[in-house]
Enzyme design. Structure first.
Site, PDB file in Angstrom:
ATOM      1  N   ASP A  25       0.864  -1.178   0.000  1.00 50.05           N
ATOM      2  CA  ASP A  25       0.000   0.000   0.000  1.00 50.05           C
ATOM      3  C   ASP A  25       0.901   1.228   0.000  1.00 50.05           C
ATOM      4  O   ASP A  25       1.224   1.784   1.047  1.00 50.05           O
ATOM      5  CB  ASP A  25      -0.902  -0.041   1.231  1.00 50.05           C
ATOM      6  N   PHE A  50       0.442  -7.103   4.600  1.00 52.22           N
ATOM      7  CA  PHE A  50       0.188  -5.747   4.138  1.00 52.22           C
ATOM      8  C   PHE A  50       1.337  -4.852   4.575  1.00 52.22           C
ATOM      9  O   PHE A  50       1.598  -4.719   5.767  1.00 52.22           O
ATOM     10  CB  PHE A  50      -1.126  -5.221   4.713  1.00 52.22           C
ATOM     11  N   LYS A  51       1.997  -4.247   3.602  1.00 52.20           N
ATOM     12  CA  LYS A  51       3.034  -3.261   3.899  1.00 52.20           C
ATOM     13  C   LYS A  51       2.404  -1.881   3.733  1.00 52.20           C
ATOM     14  O   LYS A  51       2.071  -1.464   2.624  1.00 52.20           O
ATOM     15  CB  LYS A  51       4.223  -3.424   2.958  1.00 52.20           C
ATOM     16  N   ILE A  52       2.234  -1.183   4.842  1.00 50.70           N
ATOM     17  CA  ILE A  52       1.530   0.093   4.841  1.00 50.70           C
ATOM     18  C   ILE A  52       2.546   1.229   4.826  1.00 50.70           C
ATOM     19  O   ILE A  52       3.307   1.410   5.782  1.00 50.70           O
ATOM     20  CB  ILE A  52       0.588   0.214   6.056  1.00 50.70           C
TER      21      ILE A  52
END
Length: 309
Positions: free
Chosen positions: A144, A170-172
């Site tokens: 993301d 999820f890599k935010i």
């Protein structure tokens, strides 16, 4: 209240830079030394072909060559995440399938985008990740990132985690990452196996407080980041804060001044790689920024400046 299961992958997975020669060719000898340094410095896994690997400057054949060369050289010492981002669902799925066949532990994929204006709406993004998921049997990390110019709400990310089999990490990297991580975990529950921090650890402590279980940073100083994560995971938050405050000047210089070239400049100075130049037309690091980076790393006695000497 739902709880997340133990993650298959957690901790520090920095991005591996791609060394080139002065003329812009791949330097596989330096690439292998780079990987060895990053493992020796405490990386619990690696990420390759990411934006900080200059993936946007690589040909398809070079991507294949690097994936195979790095995975063969790592030889199972640590898990490796392979970035397989592409606008096309078909191409991304095939890239992901080949990465899995070569030994990738996970693939990382940004949503479909091209240039400044080519985007697709949520139904197509959902179907895109579903098609990639159908092609593999390993976890998918959704990246993301602002670079994609594609806003994805925490609710949408959580829905994909619940509905798409292999979407679990999820890599935010977006603004307000900690708040988004909290909301993602709240909405996704046990479907969110790996909520991760990104952006070179500049928001690492707030993200850990929000529930992040992994961090994908730059590759230049894993020996500085790993103790922060270890202390936090052991419940020693005060120690984690002290370590973070110690290394924050270098984290800040990488994130705000030197960007993806920081790791290569540090590795060149320390004899890990032979050349720090990016591939044209990406501009070289400014000499003053490079000096500030190296002076700060020396004060911290970063391993990268000693490892190759």
């Amino acid at each position: 209240m739902t709880t997340r299961p133990p993650a298959r992958y957690r901790g520090l997975f920095p991005v591996v830079p791609t060394p080139f020669t002065e003329s812009g060719e791949l330097d596989l000898a330096s690439q292998r030394r780079c990987v060895d340094f990053m493992i020796d410095a405490g990386s619990q896994g690696l990420a390759i072909l990411a934006n900080f690997s200059e993936q946007f400057l690589l040909s398809d054949d070079e991507r294949e060559l690097l994936t195979r060369a790095i995975l063969e050289h790592v030889a199972g010492r640590v898990p490796v995440i392979v970035t397989t981002t592409h606008f096309s669902s078909r191409v991304c799925a095939e890239r992901s399938r080949r990465a899995q066949a070569m030994g990738a532990a996970m693939v990382m994929v940004m949503p479909p985008y091209h240039g400044a204006t080519f985007r697709v709406p949520e139904p197509q993004i959902h179907e895109f990740y579903a098609r990639v998921s159908d092609a593999v049997d390993i976890p998918i990390m959704i990246q993301d990132a602002p670079a994609a110019g594609t806003p994805m709400s925490a609710a949408f990310l959580a829905r994909m985690a619940r509905e798409i089999e292999h979407v679990a990490y999820f890599k935010i990297e977006t603004a307000g990452a900690a708040a988004k991580l909290r909301e993602l975990i709240r909405l996704g529950g046990d479907a969110i196996e790996g909520p991760w921090d990104g952006e070179e650890a500049i928001t690492l402590l707030p993200d850990l407080d929000a529930g992040a279980t992994g961090a994908m940073t730059g590759g230049g100083f894993p020996d500085g980041i790993r103790p922060i994560l270890d202390a936090y995971a052991a419940g020693r938050r005060d120690d984690a804060i002290a370590q973070y405050e110690r290394w924050l000047p270098l984290i800040n210089i990488e994130n705000r001044q030197c960007g993806l070239l920081a790791a290569k400049s540090l590795m060149k100075e320390g004899g890990v790689i032979a050349c720090e130049a990016p591939r044209h037309p990406f501009p070289a690091i400014h000499p003053d920024s490079r000096k500030l980076l190296l002076d700060t790393a020396r004060r911290l006695d970063a391993l990268v400046l000693r490892w190759g000497r």
